[in-house]
Scaffold this motif. Structure first.
Motif, PDB file in Angstrom:
ATOM      1  N   ARG A 219       0.807  -1.225   0.000  1.00  0.00           N
ATOM      2  CA  ARG A 219       0.000   0.000   0.000  1.00  0.00           C
ATOM      3  C   ARG A 219       0.838   1.273   0.000  1.00  0.00           C
ATOM      4  N   THR A 220       2.112   1.159   0.317  1.00  0.00           N
ATOM      5  CA  THR A 220       2.985   2.332   0.305  1.00  0.00           C
ATOM      6  C   THR A 220       4.313   1.991  -0.351  1.00  0.00           C
ATOM      7  N   THR A 221       4.978   3.018  -0.833  1.00  0.00           N
ATOM      8  CA  THR A 221       6.334   2.858  -1.341  1.00  0.00           C
ATOM      9  C   THR A 221       7.289   2.754  -0.152  1.00  0.00           C
ATOM     10  N   PRO A 222       8.558   2.378  -0.373  1.00  0.00           N
ATOM     11  CA  PRO A 222       9.496   2.300   0.750  1.00  0.00           C
ATOM     12  C   PRO A 222       9.627   3.598   1.546  1.00  0.00           C
ATOM     13  N   ASP A 223       9.375   4.752   0.898  1.00  0.00           N
ATOM     14  CA  ASP A 223       9.457   6.020   1.623  1.00  0.00           C
ATOM     15  C   ASP A 223       8.092   6.519   2.101  1.00  0.00           C
ATOM     16  N   GLY A 224       7.086   5.622   2.091  1.00  0.00           N
ATOM     17  CA  GLY A 224       5.821   5.946   2.726  1.00  0.00           C
ATOM     18  C   GLY A 224       4.780   6.618   1.863  1.00  0.00           C
ATOM     19  N   GLU A 225       4.974   6.667   0.556  1.00  0.00           N
ATOM     20  CA  GLU A 225       3.993   7.299  -0.318  1.00  0.00           C
ATOM     21  C   GLU A 225       2.870   6.318  -0.669  1.00  0.00           C
ATOM     22  N   VAL A 226       1.665   6.858  -0.911  1.00  0.00           N
ATOM     23  CA  VAL A 226       0.484   6.044  -1.180  1.00  0.00           C
ATOM     24  C   VAL A 226       0.617   5.338  -2.532  1.00  0.00           C
ATOM     25  N   VAL A 227       0.248   4.056  -2.548  1.00  0.00           N
ATOM     26  CA  VAL A 227       0.134   3.301  -3.799  1.00  0.00           C
ATOM     27  C   VAL A 227      -1.321   2.845  -3.920  1.00  0.00           C
ATOM     28  N   LEU A 228      -2.015   3.294  -4.948  1.00  0.00           N
ATOM     29  CA  LEU A 228      -3.414   2.920  -5.129  1.00  0.00           C
ATOM     30  C   LEU A 228      -3.540   1.422  -5.402  1.00  0.00           C
ATOM     31  N   LEU A 229      -4.727   0.897  -5.092  1.00  0.00           N
ATOM     32  CA  LEU A 229      -4.966  -0.535  -5.271  1.00  0.00           C
ATOM     33  C   LEU A 229      -4.636  -0.982  -6.689  1.00  0.00           C
ATOM     34  N   ALA A 230      -5.026  -0.197  -7.679  1.00  0.00           N
ATOM     35  CA  ALA A 230      -4.806  -0.591  -9.069  1.00  0.00           C
ATOM     36  C   ALA A 230      -3.330  -0.691  -9.418  1.00  0.00           C
ATOM     37  N   ASN A 231      -2.476   0.011  -8.678  1.00  0.00           N
ATOM     38  CA  ASN A 231      -1.051   0.038  -8.993  1.00  0.00           C
ATOM     39  C   ASN A 231      -0.203  -0.810  -8.054  1.00  0.00           C
ATOM     40  N   GLN A 232      -0.819  -1.520  -7.142  1.00  0.00           N
ATOM     41  CA  GLN A 232      -0.050  -2.278  -6.156  1.00  0.00           C
ATOM     42  C   GLN A 232       0.588  -3.522  -6.772  1.00  0.00           C
ATOM     43  N   ASP A 233       1.755  -3.871  -6.250  1.00  0.00           N
ATOM     44  CA  ASP A 233       2.436  -5.105  -6.632  1.00  0.00           C
ATOM     45  C   ASP A 233       1.771  -6.257  -5.872  1.00  0.00           C
ATOM     46  N   ARG A 234       0.942  -7.003  -6.551  1.00  0.00           N
ATOM     47  CA  ARG A 234       0.129  -8.020  -5.879  1.00  0.00           C
ATOM     48  C   ARG A 234       0.949  -9.221  -5.416  1.00  0.00           C
ATOM     49  N   THR A 235       2.163  -9.323  -5.874  1.00  0.00           N
ATOM     50  CA  THR A 235       3.026 -10.395  -5.357  1.00  0.00           C
ATOM     51  C   THR A 235       3.433 -10.116  -3.907  1.00  0.00           C
ATOM     52  N   LEU A 236       3.259  -8.864  -3.466  1.00  0.00           N
ATOM     53  CA  LEU A 236       3.590  -8.523  -2.083  1.00  0.00           C
ATOM     54  C   LEU A 236       2.458  -8.826  -1.117  1.00  0.00           C
ATOM     55  N   TRP A 237       1.279  -9.119  -1.618  1.00  0.00           N
ATOM     56  CA  TRP A 237       0.144  -9.392  -0.738  1.00  0.00           C
ATOM     57  C   TRP A 237       0.397 -10.681   0.048  1.00  0.00           C
ATOM     58  N   ASP A 238      -0.007 -10.684   1.297  1.00  0.00           N
ATOM     59  CA  ASP A 238       0.233 -11.810   2.204  1.00  0.00           C
ATOM     60  C   ASP A 238      -0.742 -12.946   1.892  1.00  0.00           C
ATOM     61  N   GLN A 239      -0.231 -13.997   1.284  1.00  0.00           N
ATOM     62  CA  GLN A 239      -1.087 -15.092   0.830  1.00  0.00           C
ATOM     63  C   GLN A 239      -1.708 -15.864   1.995  1.00  0.00           C
ATOM     64  N   ALA A 240      -0.984 -15.978   3.104  1.00  0.00           N
ATOM     65  CA  ALA A 240      -1.512 -16.719   4.257  1.00  0.00           C
ATOM     66  C   ALA A 240      -2.718 -15.999   4.852  1.00  0.00           C
ATOM     67  N   LEU A 241      -2.614 -14.666   4.996  1.00  0.00           N
ATOM     68  CA  LEU A 241      -3.751 -13.906   5.512  1.00  0.00           C
ATOM     69  C   LEU A 241      -4.939 -13.987   4.558  1.00  0.00           C
ATOM     70  N   MET A 242      -4.657 -13.937   3.258  1.00  0.00           N
ATOM     71  CA  MET A 242      -5.737 -14.041   2.274  1.00  0.00           C
ATOM     72  C   MET A 242      -6.436 -15.384   2.374  1.00  0.00           C
ATOM     73  N   ALA A 243      -5.667 -16.451   2.467  1.00  0.00           N
ATOM     74  CA  ALA A 243      -6.262 -17.791   2.548  1.00  0.00           C
ATOM     75  C   ALA A 243      -7.117 -17.927   3.796  1.00  0.00           C
ATOM     76  N   GLU A 244      -6.652 -17.371   4.916  1.00  0.00           N
ATOM     77  CA  GLU A 244      -7.441 -17.429   6.148  1.00  0.00           C
ATOM     78  C   GLU A 244      -8.737 -16.633   5.984  1.00  0.00           C
ATOM     79  N   GLY A 245      -8.629 -15.487   5.330  1.00  0.00           N
ATOM     80  CA  GLY A 245      -9.822 -14.685   5.092  1.00  0.00           C
ATOM     81  C   GLY A 245     -10.827 -15.394   4.199  1.00  0.00           C
ATOM     82  N   PHE A 246     -10.360 -16.016   3.121  1.00  0.00           N
ATOM     83  CA  PHE A 246     -11.266 -16.758   2.233  1.00  0.00           C
ATOM     84  C   PHE A 246     -11.996 -17.866   2.993  1.00  0.00           C
ATOM     85  N   ASP A 247     -11.258 -18.577   3.839  1.00  0.00           N
ATOM     86  CA  ASP A 247     -11.859 -19.675   4.605  1.00  0.00           C
ATOM     87  C   ASP A 247     -12.949 -19.157   5.547  1.00  0.00           C
ATOM     88  N   LEU A 248     -12.696 -18.033   6.192  1.00  0.00           N
ATOM     89  CA  LEU A 248     -13.689 -17.470   7.108  1.00  0.00           C
ATOM     90  C   LEU A 248     -14.940 -17.019   6.356  1.00  0.00           C
TER      91      LEU A 248
END
Length: 421
Positions: free
Chosen positions: A255-284
């Motif tokens: 959601r942010t660059t290394p220096d803290g700037e906003v990155v919009l959802l459309a521009n985010q690097d989705r490989t950085l998303w936490d897959q374990a948290l996502m899987a837990e969320g899907f299960d719930l």
């Protein structure tokens, strides 16, 4: 820096770190032990003053929370004995607290953790108005300042402070117990507790003001409380809220660059998303939908899941998202839900379709002081090629925004539009 100054800085850091980690847990236990919010808050302060004096010389104890609880309790007893010269009742209270302390109550981490759950239900007791329940819990259990809470409530800080004072007095006058309700009473108390957790997470996920976009301490605390609630009462909306928080939290690294700037959802690097948290969320979410008792939190989690499952921004199924917002509008209508739906419609049907809905909200007077309303309006104008209107909307959003990363993002958008004619 001299050796003395370096040692002082290190000790200050030790106490600050301990305060962040232990203060809310210790306060919850002190409130139960002392039976008074204000006395407990004074005792918490005194305990950390004692820690600042002793820990740099003696080292941090093995169980810091238990040490702080013990120190705070005996500081409170000393204070009550001094007051006893003017009020005999204070002496009786001090004697009772001393007797309780001499029984050698277990101060293991599990006991202290349970006190936070007790405090949450105390603050959310049905004799208190719901706004007071939420404000008191955010203040006492999670340590938000009055100003932070007032922004969450869109209320003036002095009025919010009075609300908290009245809630504390009501708990004292009504002798509300510090306990988790019986199982039969839990469902009726659940809505207020979930709303508190939701507001805490929102403040942590996207801080209303300040230098940082997020506050990981608050979002982490909200998720921890959500897990506690799920263990205690595994109902659909408890699952839905925890799923919603986990799916949003999974995106934090992108959601942010290394220096803290906003990155919009459309521009985010989705490989950085936490897959374990996502899987837990899907299960719930699957578990919540299986109950067929689907509420607003579960619907919001389902919307977050559509975003999470899209491999790229272009793959996002905006039609499904609009459909889910339609259901959410029937279940829990609000101006913010209407704004989010308008954004989804604009993504599905084009900027002018979304713009018509956002302008309708503004004309009705809804969300007139909400910077994201004008940010959405500006983005639709920008995408529609109406540069002057976009500039005006971005300037309005910038005037209302309090969070520095968002302000810098809006300023960048204005620069991209070029100078006004």
């Amino acid at each position: 820096m001299t050796m003395g100054a370096a040692a002082s800085t290190a000790s200050d850091g030790l106490i600050e770190s301990a305060y962040r980690e232990h203060s809310r847990k210790v306060l919850a236990t002190l409130i139960r032990l002392l039976g008074d919010f204000d006395l407990a808050e004074e005792a918490l302060h005194d305990a950390f003053v004692a820690a600042a004096d002793r820990w740099p010389r003696e080292g941090m104890p093995g169980n810091p929370s238990a040490w702080l609880v013990s120190a705070g309790r005996f500081k409170a007893i000393d204070k009550l004995r001094r007051r006893a010269r003017f009020n005999a009742m204070e002496a009786e209270i001090a004697d009772q607290l001393t007797a309780d302390a001499e029984e050698g109550e277990d101060m293991e981490a599990t006991s202290i953790k349970d006190d936070q759950l007790r405090l949450m239900f105390t603050c959310c007791h049905p004799v208190l108005p719901q706004p007071a329940q939420v404000a008191l819990t955010l203040r006492e259990l999670c340590g938000l300042t009055t100003e932070e809470i007032s922004r969450a409530f869109l209320a003036r800080p002095p009025a919010l402070a009075q609300r908290i004072v009245r809630a504390k007095a009501r708990i004292r006058e009504e002798r509300i117990p510090y306990e988790v309700p019986e199982l039969s009473a839990l469902p009726e108390r659940l809505d207020a507790v979930l709303r508190v957790i939701y507001l805490v997470f929102n403040e942590g996920y996207s801080a209303h003001s300040g230098e940082a976009l997020t506050r990981t301490d608050l979002s982490g605390e909200a998720i921890r409380l959500g897990r506690l609630m799920l263990d205690l009462l595994p109902q659909a909306e408890t699952m839905g809220l925890l799923a919603l928080m986990l799916l949003h939290e999974s995106r934090r690294p992108a959601r942010t660059t290394p220096d803290g700037e906003v990155v919009l959802l459309a521009n985010q690097d989705r490989t950085l998303w936490d897959q374990a948290l996502m899987a837990e969320g899907f299960d719930l979410i699957d578990r919540a939908f299986a109950t067929r008792q689907i509420g607003p939190y579960t619907l919001q989690a389902a919307i977050a899941a559509v975003h999470a499952r899209a491999g790229t921004a272009e793959d996002t199924d905006w039609g499904e998202i609009v459909g889910l917002y339609d259901v959410l509008m029937r279940a829990a209508p609000s101006p913010v839900v209407r704004l989010n739906r308008a954004v989804a419609v604009g993504m599905r049907d084009g900027p002018r379709a979304g713009l018509a809905l956002v302008n309708g909200l503004i004309e009705e007077g809804n969300l007139a002081d909400y910077h994201l309303t004008y940010a959405a309006q500006a983005d639709f104008y920008r995408r529609a090629g109406e540069t002057d209107a976009a500039r005006q909307a971005y300037e309005r959003a910038l005037a209302l925004a309090l969070q520095e990363p968002e302000r810098r993002f809006l300023q960048q958008r204005l620069r991209e539009l070029g100078d006004a004619p």
